[in-house]
Design a protein around this motif. Structure first.
Motif, PDB file in Angstrom:
ATOM      1  N   THR A 157       0.793  -1.266   0.023  1.00  0.00           N
ATOM      2  CA  THR A 157      -0.003  -0.265  -0.092  1.00  0.00           C
ATOM      3  C   THR A 157       0.930   1.122  -0.024  1.00  0.00           C
ATOM      4  O   THR A 157       2.096   1.190   0.204  1.00  0.00           O
ATOM      5  N   ASN A 158       0.219   2.607   0.006  1.00  0.00           N
ATOM      6  CA  ASN A 158       0.903   3.616   0.063  1.00  0.00           C
ATOM      7  C   ASN A 158       0.490   4.350   1.282  1.00  0.00           C
ATOM      8  O   ASN A 158       0.676   5.585   1.421  1.00  0.00           O
ATOM      9  N   ALA A 159       0.567   3.544   2.575  1.00  0.00           N
ATOM     10  CA  ALA A 159      -0.024   4.136   3.559  1.00  0.00           C
ATOM     11  C   ALA A 159       1.206   4.996   4.414  1.00  0.00           C
ATOM     12  O   ALA A 159       2.391   4.674   4.195  1.00  0.00           O
ATOM     13  N   THR A 160       0.584   5.904   5.237  1.00  0.00           N
ATOM     14  CA  THR A 160       1.679   6.560   5.703  1.00  0.00           C
ATOM     15  C   THR A 160       1.369   6.292   7.461  1.00  0.00           C
ATOM     16  O   THR A 160       2.357   7.069   8.187  1.00  0.00           O
ATOM     17  N   THR A 161       0.476   5.572   7.907  1.00  0.00           N
ATOM     18  CA  THR A 161       0.642   5.096   9.129  1.00  0.00           C
ATOM     19  C   THR A 161       0.299   3.553   9.246  1.00  0.00           C
ATOM     20  O   THR A 161      -0.221   3.166   8.347  1.00  0.00           O
ATOM     21  N   PRO A 162       0.713   2.652  10.368  1.00  0.00           N
ATOM     22  CA  PRO A 162       0.442   1.412  10.417  1.00  0.00           C
ATOM     23  C   PRO A 162      -0.831   0.718   9.922  1.00  0.00           C
ATOM     24  O   PRO A 162      -1.869   1.367  10.346  1.00  0.00           O
ATOM     25  N   LEU A 163      -0.808  -0.340   9.264  1.00  0.00           N
ATOM     26  CA  LEU A 163      -1.963  -1.014   8.749  1.00  0.00           C
ATOM     27  C   LEU A 163      -2.542  -1.502   9.831  1.00  0.00           C
ATOM     28  O   LEU A 163      -3.835  -1.871   9.578  1.00  0.00           O
ATOM     29  N   PHE A 164      -2.058  -2.049  10.892  1.00  0.00           N
ATOM     30  CA  PHE A 164      -2.615  -2.913  12.082  1.00  0.00           C
ATOM     31  C   PHE A 164      -1.680  -2.852  12.989  1.00  0.00           C
ATOM     32  O   PHE A 164      -0.546  -2.614  12.968  1.00  0.00           O
ATOM     33  N   PRO A 165      -2.225  -3.205  14.222  1.00  0.00           N
ATOM     34  CA  PRO A 165      -1.352  -3.156  15.384  1.00  0.00           C
ATOM     35  C   PRO A 165      -0.717  -4.734  15.302  1.00  0.00           C
ATOM     36  O   PRO A 165      -1.153  -5.726  15.163  1.00  0.00           O
ATOM     37  N   ALA A 166       0.334  -4.754  16.321  1.00  0.00           N
ATOM     38  CA  ALA A 166       1.271  -5.943  16.311  1.00  0.00           C
ATOM     39  C   ALA A 166       0.486  -6.818  17.218  1.00  0.00           C
ATOM     40  O   ALA A 166       0.601  -8.136  16.683  1.00  0.00           O
ATOM     41  N   SER A 167      -0.296  -6.518  18.050  1.00  0.00           N
ATOM     42  CA  SER A 167      -1.146  -7.583  18.726  1.00  0.00           C
ATOM     43  C   SER A 167      -2.239  -8.122  17.953  1.00  0.00           C
ATOM     44  O   SER A 167      -2.657  -9.237  18.478  1.00  0.00           O
ATOM     45  N   ALA A 168      -2.536  -7.780  16.860  1.00  0.00           N
ATOM     46  CA  ALA A 168      -3.570  -8.510  15.861  1.00  0.00           C
ATOM     47  C   ALA A 168      -2.997  -9.694  15.503  1.00  0.00           C
ATOM     48  O   ALA A 168      -3.753 -10.498  14.884  1.00  0.00           O
ATOM     49  N   LEU A 169      -1.568  -9.809  15.102  1.00  0.00           N
ATOM     50  CA  LEU A 169      -0.935 -10.827  14.408  1.00  0.00           C
ATOM     51  C   LEU A 169      -0.863 -11.950  15.234  1.00  0.00           C
ATOM     52  O   LEU A 169      -0.917 -11.950  16.603  1.00  0.00           O
TER      53      LEU A 169
END
Length: 312
Positions: free
Chosen positions: A194-206
């Motif tokens: 993606t061309n995101a500028t902020t994280p796509l998900f929190p680490a806790s979701a993985l």
């Protein structure tokens, strides 16, 4: 002297994903072996114009790529790749969009083959743009998929991508969703494009065991991954100088104290380790991350394949 020009259709017909992965793998081995002169790419207008070059010493060959990037248009990437070598008068000019998509997919294939568990087969892909199809093809080439989940804010684009890939993935469960956080919870492999500028998900979701590839963010102003994921994972990068100059994720994590430079392993080093290293399949922890901003050795590898196929 002749100039042979090859377009997207010819490139796709001539090069398989398996060939691309092996060519890029060999390129990174040569890179860590000192075979390349490869300056950090020139980025103008915050990455809207890019110039990349690489010289392979033992073959006396060179690749030069110029392209423009505009995410508001389709295709987003346009430009040319030029291949030249001292042993041939003829040179090759190739479509940069097709080369970039193939080589970006190929390096993800190399990293996934090195870092993902052998049985991994559930892929969540975040981003259904121009780089997305080859991300899936590359992962599927090294870890045959059982399930593909595509996440994109544009549901129509996600469905269109699934439709494009359906015939290539017989027997694979195909899904489209809009919630990235939910989509990564049961993934074994995650690809971010993606061309995101902020994280796509929190680490806790993985999940505890997962491999993550991140190829979308190629400027310091862009970012797909959270600091917490990088702090808690084995992190492999395509090339250290490149990510220190261009990767928003790596720069942000360094500034926050989440990672150190010593914790970053270059892909070529990981590929050539003769004993278990922090990035070797035998030594990596529960989470692994491959961060790529894209480097010229990848384009050189694809251009060499094309030159061998199209030049006399």
């Amino acid at each position: 002297m002749k100039t042979i020009t090859v377009g997207e259709r010819e490139i796709r017909a001539a090069v398989t994903m398996g060939e691309a992965i092996e060519a890029v793998r060999r390129g990174f081995v040569d890179l860590v072996g000192g075979e390349f002169e490869m300056p950090t790419r020139t980025a103008l207008r915050d990455g809207q114009f890019l110039v990349m070059s690489a010289h392979h010493r033992s073959t006396a060959s060179a690749m030069f790529k110029t392209l423009s990037v505009n995410f508001a248009r389709r295709p987003a990437i346009a430009g040319t790749v030029i291949w030249s070598e001292t042993g041939r008068l003829d040179q090759l000019v190739a479509d940069a969009g097709a080369v970039t998509a193939l080589r970006t997919g190929a390096v993800v294939g190399v990293a996934t083959d090195l870092l993902a568990p052998p049985e991994a087969g559930r892929l969540t892909l975040i981003g259904a743009g121009g780089q997305a199809p080859d991300q899936v093809r590359a992962v599927h080439a090294v870890r045959p998929l059982r399930r593909l989940t595509v996440v994109d804010a544009d549901a129509r684009r996600a469905r269109a991508l699934v439709g494009t890939l359906e015939s290539e993935l017989p027997g694979v469960e195909l899904r489209t969703v809009s919630d990235a956080e939910a989509a990564v919870r049961t993934a074994e492999i995650v690809c971010c494009a993606t061309n995101a500028t902020t994280p796509l998900f929190p680490a806790s979701a993985l999940p505890a065991h997962v491999h993550v590839n991140a190829i979308g963010a190629f400027r310091p102003t862009m970012r797909e991954l959270p600091d917490e994921l990088l702090a808690d994972s084995t992190v492999v990068v395509d090339e250290l100088d490149a990510v220190l100059a261009e990767s928003g994720e790596i720069l942000h994590a360094l500034q926050a104290g989440a990672v150190t430079k010593d914790a970053l392993t270059e892909l070529g080093t990981a590929l050539t380790a003769t004993a278990p290293s922090p990035a070797s399949p035998a030594a990596h922890g529960n989470r692994t991350v491959f961060k790529s901003v894209g480097v010229a050795v990848q384009d050189w590898a694809l251009a060499r394949l094309l030159a061998d196929k199209f030049l006399p």
